[in-house]
Design an enzyme around this catalytic site. Structure first.
Site, PDB file in Angstrom:
ATOM      1  N   LYS A  22       0.841  -1.210   0.000  1.00  0.00           N
ATOM      2  CA  LYS A  22       0.000   0.000   0.000  1.00  0.00           C
ATOM      3  C   LYS A  22       0.873   1.257   0.000  1.00  0.00           C
ATOM      4  O   LYS A  22       0.667   2.161  -0.798  1.00  0.00           O
ATOM      5  CB  LYS A  22      -0.899   0.004   1.246  1.00  0.00           C
ATOM      6  N   ASN A  23       1.845   1.299   0.910  1.00  0.00           N
ATOM      7  CA  ASN A  23       2.610   2.540   1.051  1.00  0.00           C
ATOM      8  C   ASN A  23       3.636   2.742  -0.063  1.00  0.00           C
ATOM      9  O   ASN A  23       4.252   3.804  -0.153  1.00  0.00           O
ATOM     10  CB  ASN A  23       3.278   2.595   2.429  1.00  0.00           C
ATOM     11  N   CYS A 116      -4.772  13.389  12.296  1.00  0.00           N
ATOM     12  CA  CYS A 116      -5.409  12.089  12.164  1.00  0.00           C
ATOM     13  C   CYS A 116      -5.272  11.369  13.496  1.00  0.00           C
ATOM     14  O   CYS A 116      -4.689  11.910  14.434  1.00  0.00           O
ATOM     15  CB  CYS A 116      -4.807  11.291  11.025  1.00  0.00           C
ATOM     16  N   ARG A 121       0.593  15.178  12.530  1.00  0.00           N
ATOM     17  CA  ARG A 121       1.175  14.947  11.208  1.00  0.00           C
ATOM     18  C   ARG A 121       1.185  16.194  10.316  1.00  0.00           C
ATOM     19  O   ARG A 121       0.446  16.279   9.333  1.00  0.00           O
ATOM     20  CB  ARG A 121       0.462  13.787  10.519  1.00  0.00           C
ATOM     21  N   ASP A 304       4.512   1.047  12.097  1.00  0.00           N
ATOM     22  CA  ASP A 304       3.300   0.404  11.575  1.00  0.00           C
ATOM     23  C   ASP A 304       3.119  -1.030  12.084  1.00  0.00           C
ATOM     24  O   ASP A 304       2.103  -1.667  11.782  1.00  0.00           O
ATOM     25  CB  ASP A 304       3.323   0.399  10.036  1.00  0.00           C
ATOM     26  N   ARG A 396      -8.765  -0.296   4.713  1.00  0.00           N
ATOM     27  CA  ARG A 396      -7.943   0.687   3.998  1.00  0.00           C
ATOM     28  C   ARG A 396      -6.583   0.098   3.644  1.00  0.00           C
ATOM     29  O   ARG A 396      -5.937   0.546   2.701  1.00  0.00           O
ATOM     30  CB  ARG A 396      -7.717   1.920   4.880  1.00  0.00           C
TER      31      ARG A 396
HETATM   32  N1  EPU Z   1       6.384  15.028  10.156  1.00  0.00           N
HETATM   33  C1  EPU Z   1       6.559  16.357  10.415  1.00  0.00           C
HETATM   34  N2  EPU Z   1       6.508  17.226   9.351  1.00  0.00           N
HETATM   35  C2  EPU Z   1       6.302  16.811   8.066  1.00  0.00           C
HETATM   36  C3  EPU Z   1       6.111  15.431   7.834  1.00  0.00           C
HETATM   37  C4  EPU Z   1       6.160  14.561   8.898  1.00  0.00           C
HETATM   38  O1  EPU Z   1       6.773  16.773  11.539  1.00  0.00           O
HETATM   39  O2  EPU Z   1       6.268  17.659   7.152  1.00  0.00           O
HETATM   40  C5  EPU Z   1       6.396  14.076  11.306  1.00  0.00           C
HETATM   41  C6  EPU Z   1       5.030  13.381  11.486  1.00  0.00           C
HETATM   42  O3  EPU Z   1       4.162  14.191  12.234  1.00  0.00           O
HETATM   43  C7  EPU Z   1       5.403  12.098  12.187  1.00  0.00           C
HETATM   44  C8  EPU Z   1       6.790  11.772  11.592  1.00  0.00           C
HETATM   45  O4  EPU Z   1       7.258  12.993  11.011  1.00  0.00           O
HETATM   46  O5  EPU Z   1       5.509  12.291  13.553  1.00  0.00           O
HETATM   47  C9  EPU Z   1       6.781  10.681  10.549  1.00  0.00           C
HETATM   48  O6  EPU Z   1       5.941  11.010   9.478  1.00  0.00           O
HETATM   49  P1  EPU Z   1       6.233  10.585   7.972  1.00  0.00           P
HETATM   50  O7  EPU Z   1       6.148  11.804   7.124  1.00  0.00           O
HETATM   51  O8  EPU Z   1       7.496   9.791   7.913  1.00  0.00           O
HETATM   52  O9  EPU Z   1       5.012   9.649   7.683  1.00  0.00           O
HETATM   53  P2  EPU Z   1       4.022   9.685   6.456  1.00  0.00           P
HETATM   54  O10 EPU Z   1       4.779   9.845   5.183  1.00  0.00           O
HETATM   55  O11 EPU Z   1       2.916  10.625   6.729  1.00  0.00           O
HETATM   56  C10 EPU Z   1       4.195   7.107   6.019  1.00  0.00           C
HETATM   57  C11 EPU Z   1       3.227   5.954   5.944  1.00  0.00           C
HETATM   58  C12 EPU Z   1       2.697   5.657   7.345  1.00  0.00           C
HETATM   59  C13 EPU Z   1       3.885   5.322   8.243  1.00  0.00           C
HETATM   60  C14 EPU Z   1       4.901   6.477   8.241  1.00  0.00           C
HETATM   61  C15 EPU Z   1       6.157   6.192   9.040  1.00  0.00           C
HETATM   62  C16 EPU Z   1       2.313   6.176   3.727  1.00  0.00           C
HETATM   63  C17 EPU Z   1       1.144   6.462   2.862  1.00  0.00           C
HETATM   64  N3  EPU Z   1       2.140   6.283   5.050  1.00  0.00           N
HETATM   65  O12 EPU Z   1       3.438   8.208   6.519  1.00  0.00           O
HETATM   66  O13 EPU Z   1       1.858   4.524   7.225  1.00  0.00           O
HETATM   67  O14 EPU Z   1       3.441   5.099   9.556  1.00  0.00           O
HETATM   68  O15 EPU Z   1       5.284   6.772   6.872  1.00  0.00           O
HETATM   69  O16 EPU Z   1       6.780   5.049   8.587  1.00  0.00           O
HETATM   70  O17 EPU Z   1       3.366   5.822   3.227  1.00  0.00           O
HETATM   71  C18 EPU Z   1       0.114   3.056   7.822  1.00  0.00           C
HETATM   72  O18 EPU Z   1       0.340   2.420   6.780  1.00  0.00           O
HETATM   73  O19 EPU Z   1      -0.636   2.621   8.739  1.00  0.00           O
HETATM   74  C19 EPU Z   1       0.754   4.354   8.009  1.00  0.00           C
HETATM   75  C20 EPU Z   1       0.323   5.243   8.909  1.00  0.00           C
END
Ligand code: EPU
Length: 413
Positions: A22-23, A116, A121, A304, A396
């Site tokens: 998915k990711n 969320c 986030r 995750d 999802r």
């Molecule tokens: N963060 C910031 N600022 C930003 C972006 C992120 O402070 O601009 C913080 C977030 O608040 C969080 C941390 O950085 O505390 C990690 O966030 P990240 O951006 O790495 O996560 P994401 O890209 O939003 C993806 C996966 C998540 C997974 C995380 C961490 C996808 C679609 N989602 O989210 O997957 O938990 O990386 O590995 O790729 C799931 O599949 O259940 C899921 C939540």
């Protein structure tokens, strides 16, 4: 389907096939916006989130067609600069279309994703990257607009190795003028899959999978065909399920390298693991010992899989400490597990899990995707009947969880 009913099950036994990630597929679909040709994606997991991304890129002006587990995405002359609020609101990952639209069209307007269930986030790191590439960023009420005649390569340092920010900036940089370097980049396998896909379309990305990614901008990206990597989190979830039921399960279609962090922790907990080429056999018949777990960006232990691991450790021998460092609010499964009899204490970002002899079935609520999965797993070992409500969260991110578990002996309907 709005609920899953799980009953105490025998040790799981058999084979589980893992679906595409998915990711990995979500950013790859967003990246298709960058292509002037046709893209064919194979091994697409048929999931709610994938459907939302299909609708999002379709609304932006791409033609999307499904055929079995393949997806055909075709560029048109009518790519819009705006992503509909309705779709961005439904799924945070829709924000990943920002970089590709900005890079291709020079302008983008998109709704800001809200908080969320697992944390606030923010998207500040995504925007910091676009700004470094020369975009003017304007924040409105609930939306953000960015524009740049043509983005130009630059150095971007991420304060935290955010997966989404690394992906968004990497995609934007592919059509920018000159060279972009992302420092402290995320190293997740999904980033490598996206970079491979971009390179297959003609981009010049090197270093994906390390903390420094270099992107040399090109004039145009063409069509390609790409097979999505297997879902390491789905695999990890079933590895934990097999282990905690004391079962023996072969997990097929996996990339062993991506599973190292979970293999290491399960082995430490006493699980017997046999590795073959693209399958892994989990044998939990020796019982589970306590282990300490700290979630970290890859190659650390994945956030995750933290809730599922907590379910397992709730019935392990001894006391385990789990520290969540990636998200500030990812313990929502704890009150639900406690209602099933788990002995867990939370102190800030740490959880102390004292293993109990058995859990008891209860009605519990899936607050988010992985929390939901952890409750299904707990239901497999709990005495009596567990009813997991709000299972739309599970749908999802897991292809046919009920069917896959049922085929290895789980009592689930
Ligand atoms: N963060 C910031 N600022 C930003 C972006 C992120 O402070 O601009 C913080 C977030 O608040 C969080 C941390 O950085 O505390 C990690 O966030 P990240 O951006 O790495 O996560 P994401 O890209 O939003 C993806 C996966 C998540 C997974 C995380 C961490 C996808 C679609 N989602 O989210 O997957 O938990 O990386 O590995 O790729 C799931 O599949 O259940 C899921 C939540």
């Amino acid at each position: 389907m709005d609920r899953l009913i799980v009953e105490k099950s025998p040790p799981l036994n058999g084979i589980i096939n893992i679906s595409g990630s998915k990711n990995a597929v979500l950013p790859i679909m967003a990246a298709s916006i960058l292509s002037s040709g046709e893209v064919k994606l194979e091994e697409i997991p048929r999931l709610e989130d994938v459907l939302v991304m299909e609708q999002t890129i379709n609304a932006i002006g791409l033609e999307v067609e499904e055929e079995g587990n393949n997806l055909y995405i075709k560029s048109t002359n009518n790519i819009k600069c705006e992503a509909p609020y309705e779709l961005v609101r439904r799924m945070r990952a829709s924000f990943l279309v920002m970089g590709p639209i900005l890079s291709r069209k020079g302008r983008v307007k998109i709704a800001l994703p809200g908080g969320c269930n697992i944390g606030t986030r923010p998207v500040d790191l995504h925007l910091k990257g676009f700004s470094a590439l020369g975009a003017d960023i304007e924040m409105g009420h609930g939306f953000v607009e960015a524009s740049a005649f043509r983005l130009s390569g630059s150095k971007v340092y991420l304060d935290f190795p955010s997966v989404g920010a690394t992906e968004n900036i990497m995609m934007a940089a592919t059509l920018a003028k000159g060279i972009t370097i992302i420092e402290n980049a995320a190293e997740e396998p999904e980033i490598v899959d996206l970079a491979n896909f971009l390179n297959e379309m003609g981009a010049r990305v090197i270093g994906a999978g390390t903390d420094c990614i270099r992107i040399e901008g090109v004039e145009e990206l063409k069509g390609t065909s790409h097979t999505v990597i297997p879902d390491r989190i789905e695999a990890g979830t079933y590895m934990i399920a097999a282990a905690m039921t004391g079962g023996r399960v072969t997990i097929r279609n996996v990339e062993i390298e991506h599973l190292r962090p979970i293999i290491a922790k399960l082995t430490e907990a006493g699980v017997i693991i046999t590795i073959n080429e693209n399958e892994i056999v989990i044998d939990g018949s020796n019982g589970i010992r306590h282990v300490d777990v700290k979630t970290l960006p890859y190659p650390g232990f994945p956030t995750d899989l933290q809730p599922q691991m907590m379910s397992m450790l709730s019935v392990a021998e001894g006391t385990s400490i789990i520290i969540e460092t990636v998200f500030e609010n990812r313990f929502q499964h704890v009150p639900e597990l406690k209602r099933m009899g788990a002995d867990i204490k939370i102190e800030g970002r740490s959880a102390v899990v004292q293993g109990v002899d058995s859990l008891t079935g209860a009605e519990v609520r899936a607050t988010d995707l992985r929390a939901g999965a952890s409750l299904v797993l707990a239901g497999l070992v709990a005495e009596g009947r567990t009813e997991v409500i709000e299972v739309q969260h599970i749908q999802r991110g897991y292809v046919d969880m009920k069917g896959k578990l049922e085929r290895v002996g789980a009592k689930i309907r």
